[in-house]
Design a protein around this motif. Structure first.
Motif, PDB file in Angstrom:
ATOM      1  N   ALA A 205       0.831  -1.207   0.000  1.00 25.82           N
ATOM      2  CA  ALA A 205       0.000   0.000   0.000  1.00 25.82           C
ATOM      3  C   ALA A 205       0.867   1.260   0.000  1.00 25.82           C
ATOM      4  CB  ALA A 205      -0.935  -0.005   1.208  1.00 25.82           C
ATOM      5  N   THR A 206       1.904   1.265   0.849  1.00 27.78           N
ATOM      6  CA  THR A 206       2.784   2.436   0.923  1.00 27.78           C
ATOM      7  C   THR A 206       3.565   2.618  -0.368  1.00 27.78           C
ATOM      8  OG1 THR A 206       3.003   2.148   3.308  1.00 27.78           O
ATOM      9  CG2 THR A 206       4.660   3.507   2.212  1.00 27.78           C
ATOM     10  N   SER A 207       4.060   1.523  -0.935  1.00 27.65           N
ATOM     11  CA  SER A 207       4.845   1.597  -2.169  1.00 27.65           C
ATOM     12  C   SER A 207       4.006   2.114  -3.331  1.00 27.65           C
ATOM     13  CB  SER A 207       5.421   0.225  -2.511  1.00 27.65           C
ATOM     14  OG  SER A 207       6.270  -0.236  -1.486  1.00 27.65           O
ATOM     15  N   LYS A 208       2.740   1.765  -3.336  1.00 22.45           N
ATOM     16  CA  LYS A 208       1.846   2.235  -4.398  1.00 22.45           C
ATOM     17  C   LYS A 208       1.510   3.704  -4.220  1.00 22.45           C
ATOM     18  CE  LYS A 208      -2.568   1.204  -6.657  1.00 22.45           C
ATOM     19  NZ  LYS A 208      -3.774   0.317  -6.652  1.00 22.45           N
ATOM     20  N   LEU A 209       1.284   4.112  -2.963  1.00 25.32           N
ATOM     21  CA  LEU A 209       0.894   5.500  -2.690  1.00 25.32           C
ATOM     22  C   LEU A 209       2.061   6.464  -2.867  1.00 25.32           C
ATOM     23  CD1 LEU A 209      -1.343   7.432  -1.608  1.00 25.32           C
ATOM     24  CD2 LEU A 209      -0.458   6.954   0.690  1.00 25.32           C
ATOM     25  N   LYS A 210       3.257   6.063  -2.386  1.00 25.37           N
ATOM     26  CA  LYS A 210       4.424   6.958  -2.403  1.00 25.37           C
ATOM     27  C   LYS A 210       5.653   6.209  -2.918  1.00 25.37           C
ATOM     28  CE  LYS A 210       2.960   9.928   1.433  1.00 25.37           C
ATOM     29  NZ  LYS A 210       3.361  10.504   2.737  1.00 25.37           N
ATOM     30  N   PRO A 211       5.712   5.908  -4.210  1.00 22.10           N
ATOM     31  CA  PRO A 211       6.864   5.188  -4.751  1.00 22.10           C
ATOM     32  C   PRO A 211       8.168   5.957  -4.544  1.00 22.10           C
ATOM     33  CG  PRO A 211       5.505   6.090  -6.518  1.00 22.10           C
ATOM     34  CD  PRO A 211       4.733   6.251  -5.262  1.00 22.10           C
TER      35      PRO A 211
END
Length: 275
Positions: A205-211
């Motif tokens: 989720a974090t990687s998708k939101l803030k790559p």
């Protein structure tokens, strides 16, 4: 008292040497004058002689300004539109301004920096542009914040974006680029998050939101001299680097542990140690 010429003052560590300074102020006490500044900017004021300079920008980032205020009266001396920016960064609004880097000033010249939007040198008497450089770019993610510093004839800039990370040296007299040193060594964001104990679901989720969120940084570097040799100490997102100011070659690096990114503090040097 020295001129307060740059971010965190003449020695870059927030220390001033004035006497009889007011220890409190409010709307009526110890206020000599007050003047509104248009638009929005989080840059710190710098002072040289009877001039106070700061930067500001329209909230949408399309207009970038440098403003000079008379130290004694508070009257506006210069209000200069330095750049028009047709494509400002608008993602993640409200977390930063488009005019957060603090300028640096010398006798007769002020250097204003707006990250990827550009850097310019202005004549402090006339307000005219002496040179500008708009070639250096990165995706700051939430707009720029690192401030420029000077050593000798070199102006040092930091670009730590989510796409590319590098340090640059410009000739302060011409604005031409002396050298650019890319930063490497940042971990993969997912590996960093897993190392902090996040679940696979949280990592995705974090990687998708803030790559590449662990690669951006906002720190201002400091030039120190140790054992007769100068070093440019430059904190990055997950690594603090030491460079040779003359050519940009790396001396050493230290990896940060934990959530190391979003670094914004300027390093200080004392007791043969860098803090």
């Amino acid at each position: 008292q020295e001129n307060w010429n740059q971010f965190r003052g003449p020695t870059g560590d927030g220390i001033g040497h004035g006497n009889n300074l007011p220890v409190e102020f409010n709307e009526t006490t110890n206020v000599r004058w007050k003047i509104p500044i248009h638009d929005q900017g989080w840059s710190s004021p710098v002072v040289w002689g009877d001039q106070v300079w700061l930067t500001t920008a329209s909230e949408d980032g399309k207009e970038l300004f440098a403003i000079c205020v008379d130290l004694e009266s508070g009257k506006i001396v210069h209000d200069i539109k330095v750049f028009d920016e047709p494509n400002p960064q608008v993602q993640w609004g409200g977390q930063n301004t488009h005019a957060t880097p603090t300028p640096i000033i010398e006798d007769g010249r002020i250097y204003v920096h707006f990250g990827s939007y550009g850097t310019a040198c202005l004549d402090t008497e006339t307000g005219e542009t002496i040179w500008e450089n708009r070639e250096l770019k990165c995706d700051h993610r939430v707009r720029p914040a690192s401030s420029p510093i000077i050593d000798g004839d070199s102006l040092f800039l930091t670009f730590d974006g989510v796409d590319v990370q590098f340090v640059a040296s410009l000739d302060k007299n011409s604005g031409e680029t002396n050298w650019i040193t890319p930063r490497d060594g940042s971990r993969d964001l997912k590996d960093t998050l897993r190392a902090q104990g996040l679940t696979d679901e949280q990592v995705e989720a974090t990687s998708k939101l803030k790559p590449n969120d662990n690669r951006k940084s906002y720190a201002t570097p400091t030039v120190i001299e140790y054992q007769g040799k100068k070093q440019l100490i430059s904190p990055g997102a997950e690594i603090t680097y030491s460079y040779d100011p003359e050519n940009g070659e790396e001396n050493w690096r230290v990896q940060h542990e934990g959530y190391g990114w979003n670094v914004a503090s300027r390093p200080v040097f004392a007791h043969d140690l860098v803090y």
